[in-house]
Design an enzyme around this catalytic site. Structure first.
Site, PDB file in Angstrom:
ATOM      1  N   ASP A 274       0.872  -1.176   0.000  1.00  0.00           N
ATOM      2  CA  ASP A 274       0.000   0.000   0.000  1.00  0.00           C
ATOM      3  C   ASP A 274       0.912   1.231   0.000  1.00  0.00           C
ATOM      4  OD1 ASP A 274      -1.697   2.107   0.518  1.00  0.00           O
ATOM      5  OD2 ASP A 274      -2.869   1.045   2.026  1.00  0.00           O
ATOM      6  N   GLY A 301       3.486  -1.603  17.772  1.00  0.00           N
ATOM      7  CA  GLY A 301       2.979  -2.514  16.758  1.00  0.00           C
ATOM      8  C   GLY A 301       3.867  -2.487  15.528  1.00  0.00           C
ATOM      9  N   ILE A 351       2.262  -3.793  24.382  1.00  0.00           N
ATOM     10  CA  ILE A 351       2.807  -2.568  24.961  1.00  0.00           C
ATOM     11  C   ILE A 351       2.243  -2.335  26.355  1.00  0.00           C
ATOM     12  CG2 ILE A 351       1.049  -1.038  23.998  1.00  0.00           C
ATOM     13  CD1 ILE A 351       4.822  -0.299  24.410  1.00  0.00           C
ATOM     14  N   GLU A 367       1.540   2.725  13.092  1.00  0.00           N
ATOM     15  CA  GLU A 367       0.498   2.627  12.059  1.00  0.00           C
ATOM     16  C   GLU A 367      -0.607   1.782  12.684  1.00  0.00           C
ATOM     17  OE1 GLU A 367      -1.974   1.337  10.178  1.00  0.00           O
ATOM     18  OE2 GLU A 367      -0.767   0.143   8.778  1.00  0.00           O
ATOM     19  N   GLU A 376     -10.201  -2.470  15.324  1.00  0.00           N
ATOM     20  CA  GLU A 376      -9.064  -3.142  15.967  1.00  0.00           C
ATOM     21  C   GLU A 376      -8.640  -2.455  17.259  1.00  0.00           C
ATOM     22  OE1 GLU A 376      -5.777  -3.815  13.341  1.00  0.00           O
ATOM     23  OE2 GLU A 376      -6.982  -4.921  11.890  1.00  0.00           O
ATOM     24  N   SER A 381      -3.813   1.193  22.473  1.00  0.00           N
ATOM     25  CA  SER A 381      -2.452   0.824  22.864  1.00  0.00           C
ATOM     26  C   SER A 381      -1.501   2.006  22.711  1.00  0.00           C
ATOM     27  CB  SER A 381      -1.973  -0.355  22.018  1.00  0.00           C
ATOM     28  OG  SER A 381      -2.787  -1.493  22.233  1.00  0.00           O
ATOM     29  N   HIS A 517      -5.404  -0.012   1.250  1.00  0.00           N
ATOM     30  CA  HIS A 517      -5.917  -1.312   1.718  1.00  0.00           C
ATOM     31  C   HIS A 517      -7.068  -1.135   2.722  1.00  0.00           C
ATOM     32  CE1 HIS A 517      -3.404  -0.501   5.261  1.00  0.00           C
ATOM     33  NE2 HIS A 517      -4.052  -1.468   5.880  1.00  0.00           N
TER      34      HIS A 517
END
Length: 569
Positions: A274, A301, A351, A367, A376, A381, A517
């Site tokens: 992407d 992440g 985390i 991201e 999500e 986090s 995406h």
């Protein structure tokens, strides 16, 4: 509860002291009324008749004059005074009453009964309706379809001794369509024909009543089904309790499915390919190296480590990447392969659970965005990491983002997903629409089908937002740009890298922008809304975590008194 069969030619209307279930022609009716007439039928009636017989003198003991006097007295004894339906005049028979109404008030009761297909219950309601509301006789000429006396409240008479309520309305159905209706007896052949016609009318009425009852039941069932569905998937919104820290409070085994999905290379390949996403992060860091020069950076992440490596190349002295997924092991190999292992430290874990090798960091990058931005719940986090590790004056990137809605006019797409179920190879599957519509669709919207300007419904500053702020409700106004049918509402988000930047970078996931995406999130409307250019389509949207799965979302959209709840999971 017992039941009472109402016979044809009913000469007594029973006095009811408690609710009973009345059944006529196989159709049940429930009433809760006290009395309908003056007569009472009881077990002692036959005994009373025997007493009367015993007291009557033998005919042989009475002369002609005495017999005539007794006969006249008995005939006049039971005469009833019937009040006209529309004035104060009194009559001694129903025939005289109906004749007066027809001649003096132009109200033909026979025509009314035939026009509206009234049975004994309908006739009782009609009489009580007139007695209670005092309408004009002329007003009945304009009644078509729904009748104003349909309510069950008109089964209770204003007076318990109204003789009209004892009239057998079936006499009116002994008239054929080709005869002039009257109250005079018909011949045997005509009576047989009338009986057949009466049977046909009753069958038609039963069919219509049964069909209406089925429609009411199906409507109630559908309302109950929708209520249960809303209750189940929107429990969080109804509970009114905060979902703060629900991600942090998840046990490792409860969150294992989410992180396992990121262990496969395929999802990372999709994200890396992407270009809008990946090049935006790269350009932000490479074009603003002053933000990273000699700084400690946390990558929440980190996945394959692509953002960590961008930060290292931009001049960071130490980059810490954290990821719970097993992809972290491939990331370690990638970092070593690019000889950045002296700058980048990778840690496996959530985390919320790990301890970093430093007390504070200067910059947080991540991201974290999902479908409809918040799917999500990874922003939770990032907020957790910000509150624990970010230095005062530090920055989180991206630093701001917005969620926007637009109206969609793609009727073909609506037909493919919704109307399709109305005829599937000749079979009706309309019930499937109730399962299809509440599921939000992630797809690319053709820009030509967008029929409104976008409207921002949520703005987020990543350095200030709290987890509790991520459940939100917002009103929106969509300015329509073309005449069309609105069949869906589309959601997208915009991302901005701006704080302390000499070179601002941003990108959009909206229709008309370069495809990402994330695509767009589409909320189909069950019923399309006709709109005109220049109209303002107003509504309300609410978004919250699903308590059973806090990484998924519950979105409710209200437009034009229509309300639909969607799940994004």
């Amino acid at each position: 509860m017992g039941s009472l069969q109402i016979c044809r030619n009913t000469s007594y209307l029973l006095e009811l002291s408690h609710p009973i279930d009345l059944e006529a022609d196989g159709i049940g009716w429930g009433f809760d009324y006290t009395s309908y007439g003056t007569g009472s039928l009881n077990m002692a009636e036959s005994e009373d008749r025997e007493d009367v017989t015993d007291e009557m003198p033998e005919l042989s003991e009475m002369d002609d004059e005495e017999w005539c006097d007794w006969d006249e007295e008995e005939q006049t004894k039971g005469q009833e005074q019937i009040c006209c339906l529309f004035c104060e005049r009194l009559f001694s028979s129903t025939e005289d009453t109906f004749s007066h109404c027809r001649v003096d008030h132009q109200f033909d009761i026979i025509q009314i009964v035939h026009k509206h297909g009234l049975d004994c219950y309908g006739f009782i309601k009609l009489v009580n309706f007139i007695r209670i509301t005092n309408p004009s006789a002329e007003s009945f000429q304009s009644i078509v379809g729904h009748v104003p006396w349909e309510s069950e409240e008109y089964m209770k008479p204003p007076s318990t001794d109204d003789p009209l309520l004892q009239f057998d309305v079936d006499e009116f159905w002994e008239c054929t369509e080709t005869q002039t209706c009257s109250l005079e007896p018909l011949g045997v052949e005509s009576q047989e024909q009338a009986a057949r016609l009466q049977h046909l009318h009753r069958a038609e009425r039963r069919a219509e009543e049964a069909e209406a009852a089925v429609e009411r039941i199906m409507g109630d069932l559908e309302k109950m089904r929708q209520y249960v569905q809303d209750f189940m998937i929107n429990a969080d919104a109804r509970a009114g309790t905060s979902t703060t820290n629900t991600i942090a409070n998840l046990q490792e085994d409860e969150d294992s499915v989410y992180f396992s999905s990121y262990a496969h290379y395929g999802i990372h390949e999709e994200m890396l390919k992407d270009k809008v996403r990946t090049e935006s992060y790269r350009d932000f860091m490479y074009c603003n190296p002053h933000i990273f020069k000699d700084k400690v950076v946390l990558d929440v992440g980190c996945g394959t480590g692509i953002l960590s490596m961008f930060a290292a190349k931009a001049g960071a002295k130490h980059v810490i990447g954290v990821d719970q997924s097993e992809i972290i092991y491939q990331a370690m190999d990638i970092v070593r392969e690019n000889e950045l292992d002296s700058v980048i430290t990778l840690i496996r874990g959530r985390i919320e659970d790990v301890e970093l090798p430093v007390a504070k960091v200067d910059v947080i990058i991540s991201e974290w965005m999902g479908y409809f931005l918040l799917f999500e719940s990874m922003l939770d986090s990032v907020i957790n990491a910000r509150d624990r590790y970010l230095l005062e004056g530090g920055a989180v990137y991206p630093d701001s983002c917005t969620i926007s809605l637009t109206a969609v006019g793609d009727r073909k797409k609506h037909d493919e997903r919704v109307a399709f179920w109305e005829d599937v190879y000749g079979f009706k599957m309309s019930c499937m629409k109730k399962a299809v519509i509440p599921e939000a669709v992630v797809e690319v919207i053709n820009p030509d089908t967008v029929i409104s300007e976008p409207c921002v419904v949520k703005a987020i500053s990543c350095s200030e937002v709290r987890i509790s702020d991520l459940d939100f409700t917002s009103e929106f106004s969509l300015k329509i740009t073309k005449d069309h049918e609105c069949v869906a509402i589309s959601g997208h988000f915009d991302i901005v890298f701006e704080k302390n930047c000499s070179n601002k970078v941003m990108f959009s996931t909206g229709p008309g922008s370069t495809e990402t995406h994330w695509k767009q999130t589409v909320f189909l409307l069950e019923q399309p809304v006709l709109v005109r250019k220049g109209d303002i389509l107003q509504g309300k949207v609410s978004c919250c975590k699903n308590r059973k799965d806090p990484r998924s979302l519950i979105v409710t959209i209200s437009i034009n008194n229509m309300k639909q709840t969607y799940s994004l999971q």
